[in-house]
Design a protein around this motif. Structure first.
Motif, short mmCIF file in Angstrom:
data_model
loop_
_atom_site.label_atom_id
_atom_site.label_comp_id
_atom_site.label_asym_id
_atom_site.label_seq_id
_atom_site.Cartn_x
_atom_site.Cartn_y
_atom_site.Cartn_z
N UNK A 19 0.94 -1.16 -0.11
CA UNK A 19 0.18 -0.08 0.02
C UNK A 19 0.58 1.36 0.11
N UNK A 20 2.08 1.16 0.05
CA UNK A 20 3.18 2.15 -0.19
C UNK A 20 3.45 2.87 1.36
N UNK A 21 3.27 1.81 2.32
CA UNK A 21 3.81 2.42 3.61
C UNK A 21 5.15 1.17 4.07
N UNK A 22 6.28 1.68 4.06
CA UNK A 22 7.23 0.98 4.41
C UNK A 22 7.50 1.32 6.31
N UNK A 23 7.27 0.01 6.97
CA UNK A 23 7.26 0.31 8.17
C UNK A 23 8.91 -0.08 8.90
N UNK A 24 8.98 0.26 9.87
CA UNK A 24 9.93 0.10 10.66
C UNK A 24 9.83 -1.01 12.02
N UNK A 25 10.40 -2.17 11.84
CA UNK A 25 10.30 -3.22 12.78
C UNK A 25 11.49 -3.27 13.90
N UNK A 26 11.15 -3.10 15.22
CA UNK A 26 12.00 -3.22 16.25
C UNK A 26 11.41 -4.26 16.98
N UNK A 27 12.38 -5.41 17.30
CA UNK A 27 11.78 -6.72 17.65
C UNK A 27 12.51 -7.00 18.93
N UNK B 143 10.35 -5.40 -1.79
CA UNK B 143 11.78 -5.12 -2.30
C UNK B 143 12.80 -5.89 -1.39
N UNK B 144 12.49 -5.92 -0.07
CA UNK B 144 13.22 -6.57 0.91
C UNK B 144 13.59 -5.93 2.04
N UNK B 145 14.32 -6.52 3.22
CA UNK B 145 14.31 -5.85 4.32
C UNK B 145 16.03 -6.19 4.62
N UNK B 146 16.35 -5.37 5.59
CA UNK B 146 17.87 -5.52 6.24
C UNK B 146 17.74 -5.37 7.89
N UNK B 147 18.52 -6.39 8.09
CA UNK B 147 18.73 -6.56 9.55
C UNK B 147 19.69 -5.88 10.17
N UNK B 148 19.35 -5.12 11.46
CA UNK B 148 20.22 -4.11 11.81
C UNK B 148 20.19 -4.33 13.35
N UNK B 149 21.31 -3.83 14.33
CA UNK B 149 21.04 -3.61 15.53
C UNK B 149 21.68 -2.14 15.85
N UNK B 150 21.74 -1.84 17.00
CA UNK B 150 22.33 -0.43 17.39
C UNK B 150 23.62 -0.21 17.03
N UNK C 174 19.98 7.53 9.05
CA UNK C 174 20.18 6.21 8.44
C UNK C 174 18.91 5.46 8.17
N UNK C 175 17.86 5.59 9.19
CA UNK C 175 16.89 5.04 8.90
C UNK C 175 16.07 5.29 7.95
N UNK C 176 15.92 6.83 7.74
CA UNK C 176 15.16 7.45 6.55
C UNK C 176 15.90 7.06 5.33
N UNK C 177 17.33 7.05 5.12
CA UNK C 177 17.75 6.66 3.96
C UNK C 177 17.41 5.21 3.55
N UNK C 178 17.08 4.38 4.21
CA UNK C 178 16.77 2.82 3.96
C UNK C 178 15.17 3.04 3.45
N UNK C 179 14.45 3.77 4.36
CA UNK C 179 13.15 3.99 3.92
C UNK C 179 12.93 4.58 2.53
N UNK C 180 13.74 5.30 2.15
CA UNK C 180 13.61 6.09 0.87
C UNK C 180 14.03 5.16 -0.33
N UNK C 181 14.85 4.12 0.11
CA UNK C 181 15.13 2.92 -0.75
C UNK C 181 13.98 2.01 -0.84
N UNK C 182 12.93 2.24 0.04
CA UNK C 182 11.88 0.98 -0.10
C UNK C 182 12.29 -0.38 0.75
N UNK C 183 13.24 -0.29 1.46
CA UNK C 183 13.83 -1.25 2.44
C UNK C 183 13.37 -1.44 3.76
N UNK C 184 12.84 -2.32 4.17
CA UNK C 184 12.15 -2.43 5.57
C UNK C 184 13.37 -2.53 6.69
N UNK C 185 13.50 -1.67 7.53
CA UNK C 185 14.42 -1.92 8.50
C UNK C 185 14.10 -2.85 9.66
#
Length: 247
Positions: free
Chosen positions: A20-28, A85-92, A120-131
Motif C-alpha cells: 500500500x506504499x507504507x514502509x514500516x520500521x520493525x524493532x523486535x 523489495x526486501x528488508x535489512x537486519x540491523x542492531x544499534x 540512516x533509517x530514513x535513507x533505508x526507507x527512501x530506498x523502500x527497504x524495511x529496517x
C-alpha cells in the motif's frame, strides 16, 4: 514471537502495508528465546521492574540471539513475501543506529537510549527497504554494547522518526484495569497513577512508560495490542477499536 504461524501472520500484515506504499520500521525483542538459551546454559535470569538484569555472559547470549537467529529469520521471511523489495537486519551497533548508556547499575549491562541515527533509517526507507532492528545498542562510553528493552528501543526509534503511529505488540489484549477489563483508550497523563495504585505491573510498566514518552515527544498515537490475533497490525491501523490506544 516464537510461533512460526504467528510470525508469518504478522509479516503478512507488514507485506500488505508495504504494497500500500507504507514502509514500516520493525524493532523486535526476543525475551523467551533469550530465556531458553540462558536456561540451556544454566544461567539464571532475574528482572527488576520488568527489565532483565544483564551480566556480561547474559549480554553475549542476548546479542547472539537477538542480532543473529531472530533478526535474520525475520529478514529472510520478509524477503519471501511477494512484491516486497526486501528488508535489512540491523542492531544499534550498525552505523551507531542506537546509542545508549547504563540505565541502572542494578540492571547490569542494560541501556537507556540516548541517540538514534534517524537519518540512516530514513535513507533505508527512501530506498523502500524495511529496517528490522534488534535492540542491542552501542555503549555511549565506547566500551562495547548494551542490551535495551525492545519496547524502550522501539519507542526511541519512533520518537526519533516522529512516527505517525507506534504499535506495541504483546501477548494480552491491551492494558487491563484491576478487574481485568480492557481499557480501550488511555490518556498518557493517567499512566503514573495506574502504576502507583498497582493497576499495572511487571512488563506492562516499561511499555506504558515508553508510550507516554512517545506521545510527549510528538508521536501521533501509540497502540498496545494483542499481536497473536490475525491481522492485528492492520486492525490497529484501521481505526477499529482494538487494544489500548494511548493519546
Amino acid at each position: 514471537m516464537e510461533n512460526d504461524n504467528l510470525k508469518d501472520a504478522f509479516l503478512d500484515d507488514i507485506a500488505s502495508l508495504y504494497r500500500m506504499g507504507i514502509v514500516p520500521v520493525i524493532v523486535h525483542g526476543g525475551g523467551p528465546q533469550i530465556a531458553h538459551a540462558l536456561k540451556q546454559m544454566q544461567v539464571e535470569s532475574t528482572f527488576v521492574d520488568g527489565l532483565r538484569v544483564t551480566d556480561s555472559k547474559t549480554l553475549d547470549v542476548a546479542q547472539m540471539v537477538l542480532c543473529g537467529s531472530i533478526n535474520k529469520d525475520l529478514v529472510r521471511r520478509i524477503g519471501r513475501k511477494a512484491n516486497v523489495k526486501g528488508a535489512i537486519g540491523l542492531c544499534g551497533l550498525d552505523s551507531n543506529l542506537l546509542v545508549a548508556s547504563i540505565k541502572d547499575p542494578r540492571l547490569g549491562y542494560v541501556g537507556e537510549p540516548e541517540k538514534v541515527n534517524a537519518d540512516f533509517i530514513r535513507e533505508l526507507l527512501a530506498l523502500q527497504i524495511i529496517p528490522v532492528i534488534a535492540p542491542i545498542a552501542t555503549n555511549s562510553d565506547g566500551s562495547g554494547s548494551l542490551n535495551v528493552n525492545a519496547d524502550t528501543a522501539a519507542g526511541a526509534v519512533a520518537e526519533a522518526l516522529k512516527a505517525d503511529v507506534f504499535l506495541l505488540l504483546t501477548d494480552i489484549v491491551g492494558v487491563l484495569d484491576k478487574s481485568k477489563t480492557l481499557i480501550p483508550r488511555l490518556p498518557a497523563g493517567d499512566i503514573a497513577g495506574l502504576r502507583a495504585d498497582g493497576t499495572i505491573s511487571g512488563g506492562m510498566i516499561p511499555k506504558l512508560e515508553t508510550a507516554s514518552s512517545a506521545i510527549s515527544e510528538g508521536v501521533g498515537r501509540v497502540s498496545i495490542m494483542d499481536g497473536r490475533l490475525e491481522h492485528s497490525v492492520l486492525k490497529a491501523l484501521s481505526g477499529l477499536d482494538f487494544g489500548t490506544v494511548i493519546y
